[in-house]
Design an enzyme around this catalytic site. Structure first.
Site, short mmCIF file in Angstrom:
data_model
loop_
_atom_site.label_atom_id
_atom_site.label_comp_id
_atom_site.label_asym_id
_atom_site.label_seq_id
_atom_site.Cartn_x
_atom_site.Cartn_y
_atom_site.Cartn_z
N TYR A 36 0.83 -1.21 0.00
CA TYR A 36 0.00 0.00 0.00
C TYR A 36 0.86 1.26 0.00
O TYR A 36 0.76 2.11 -0.89
CB TYR A 36 -0.91 -0.04 1.22
CG TYR A 36 -1.72 1.21 1.50
CD1 TYR A 36 -2.40 1.87 0.48
CD2 TYR A 36 -1.82 1.71 2.80
CE1 TYR A 36 -3.16 3.00 0.75
CE2 TYR A 36 -2.58 2.83 3.08
CZ TYR A 36 -3.24 3.48 2.05
OH TYR A 36 -3.98 4.60 2.32
N ILE A 37 1.74 1.37 0.98
CA ILE A 37 2.58 2.56 1.06
C ILE A 37 3.64 2.54 -0.04
O ILE A 37 3.89 3.55 -0.71
CB ILE A 37 3.20 2.70 2.46
CG1 ILE A 37 2.08 3.00 3.47
CG2 ILE A 37 4.25 3.81 2.50
CD1 ILE A 37 2.47 2.87 4.91
N LYS A 82 10.60 -1.71 15.42
CA LYS A 82 10.85 -0.41 14.78
C LYS A 82 11.89 0.39 15.58
O LYS A 82 12.77 1.03 15.00
CB LYS A 82 9.53 0.37 14.65
CG LYS A 82 8.57 -0.22 13.64
CD LYS A 82 9.13 -0.14 12.24
CE LYS A 82 8.21 -0.71 11.19
NZ LYS A 82 8.80 -0.69 9.83
N TYR A 130 5.94 -5.52 17.71
CA TYR A 130 6.03 -4.77 16.45
C TYR A 130 6.71 -3.42 16.66
O TYR A 130 7.66 -3.06 15.96
CB TYR A 130 4.64 -4.57 15.83
CG TYR A 130 4.64 -3.49 14.77
CD1 TYR A 130 5.33 -3.68 13.58
CD2 TYR A 130 3.98 -2.28 14.97
CE1 TYR A 130 5.37 -2.68 12.61
CE2 TYR A 130 4.00 -1.29 14.01
CZ TYR A 130 4.69 -1.49 12.82
OH TYR A 130 4.74 -0.49 11.88
N SER A 184 7.55 4.11 12.63
CA SER A 184 6.14 4.17 13.01
C SER A 184 5.96 4.96 14.29
O SER A 184 6.86 5.02 15.14
CB SER A 184 5.65 2.73 13.23
OG SER A 184 4.44 2.72 13.95
#
Length: 376
Positions: A18-19, A177, A173, A149
């Site tokens: 998507y990104i 990052k 998650y 993020s």
């Protein structure tokens, strides 16, 4: 580093996602970059790359130069970043110094799933990043824009959130990052004359390219609110009722608040960051030491609650969403709103597109592609 026509080669990991697909769109529109896409299609579809290249060709000027034409063609590789040999084989095709920079987007990104399978997340998000950086170093490719993020902040002490906030992620998650940012930061400190890096801390991207050719098409049930609402409205999700996790948070209507920005505004931030890694850029002149590493928030600086999002999607789709409030979800933070002032000041970043446009573009994509990229 550049092609025979002078285009800078940029490798985008997760390019079909998507990104990634919208970042490739932004890069191609400049006609200054030749994009190399690397993706294992774990949560993406090769069709997105065919379509984004089509958008680039459709927007060429009447008498395009050879460089213009070359900029619309993507070098596409199916590759797993957890395999150092596969990464190396791609870099070998372009020789040492053949790739100008990397935009590293590929990662697993579901907070809930990361709690259940943390080792998979550390292997895929951290170990793969280390392997990528090692290969980049071997091939004298020492510029990277890293896709980070807002989860790195955990439950932030101050809203809106500045980049100086301590990093204290709550989920595996988020921790992947933080770790990846630290690895890149350490590398820039170890070799300050070689490396230049920028981490972009995303808030909540939404919407799609207005053509409706590319958009968000998660495999399986969407984990994020907006695509879930789009799937409900188009009939891809059977649930008649949206479950809202908690309405007793310290926010205006009691539901969680998030900072949404249009995916094309987010993509423009990557282009600005990549340009800032060029030798002539003065962006690192105010760094506290000789390491050339910075992190920036990419957000609007304006929060939207779950119920506001539902209402905006109701207007965009005409679908009468029903919802029920259930208990809070573990790990949810009441408010994640960015302070984007640093990116605005130093990168020239802006995120002007409002929530109505995000919802309209999302619904346009979903209406044109009811089954996403997989429809026949």
């Amino acid at each position: 580093m550049s092609t025979s026509t002078g285009l800078r080669r940029v490798l985008v990991t997760g390019g079909a996602g998507y990104i990634g697909s919208h970042v490739i769109y932004a890069l191609q529109q400049t006609r200054r970059y030749k994009v190399i896409s690397v993706d294992n299609y774990h949560n993406s579809f090769p069709a997105s790359l065919t379509r984004v290249a089509q958008i680039a060709r459709d927007t060429l000027p009447e008498n395009p130069s050879e460089a213009d034409k070359e900029s619309t063609e993507i070098d596409v590789f199916q590759c797993d970043l957890t395999s150092p040999e596969q990464i190396k084989s791609i870099f070998e095709r372009y020789d040492k110094g053949g790739i100008w920079g990397v935009v590293h987007i590929a990662a697993y990104k579901a907070v809930g799933e990361s709690v259940e399978i943390p080792l998979t997340y550390y292997a895929n998000n951290v170990a793969a990043t280390v392997a990528l950086l090692q290969t980049m170093s071997d091939f004298d490719c020492t510029r990277i824009v890293y896709s980070s993020s807002a989860t790195v902040y955990g439950t932030p002490p101050v809203i809106p959130i500045p980049e100086t906030t301590r990093l204290k992620a709550d989920s595996p998650y988020g921790k992947t990052k933080v770790m990846s940012e630290m690895v890149i930061d350490d590398l820039c400190h170890a070799e300050p004359n070689r490396w230049r890096a920028i981490s972009l801390r995303y808030f909540n991207p939404a919407g799609a390219h207005p053509s409706g050719l590319i958009g968000e098409d998660p495999r399986g049930r969407p984990g994020n609110l907006l695509p879930l609402l789009a799937h409900m409205a188009i009939g891809r999700v059977d649930d008649a009722t949206l479950k809202v996790f908690g309405n007793d948070y310290p926010t205006p209507d009691g539901t969680c608040v998030r900072d949404y920005l249009h995916v094309l505004d987010l993509a423009s931030g990557h282009l600005l960051a990549l340009d800032a890694l060029a030798p002539e850029s003065a962006i690192f002149d105010n760094c506290p030491d000789d390491a050339r590493y910075k992190a920036y928030n990419l957000g609007k600086g304006k929060g939207m609650s779950v119920l506001q999002i539902v209402e905006a999607m109701r207007k965009a789709t005409g679908f009468d969403f029903k919802y029920e409030v259930i208990g809070r979800r573990r790990g949810d933070v009441p408010d994640l709103t960015a302070d984007p002032a640093l990116a605005e000041r130093e990168l020239g970043f802006k995120a002007p597109q409002p929530l109505e446009v995000m919802c309209r573009d999302l619904w346009n994509w979903q209406s044109m592609n009811p089954q996403g990229y997989t429809q026949q």
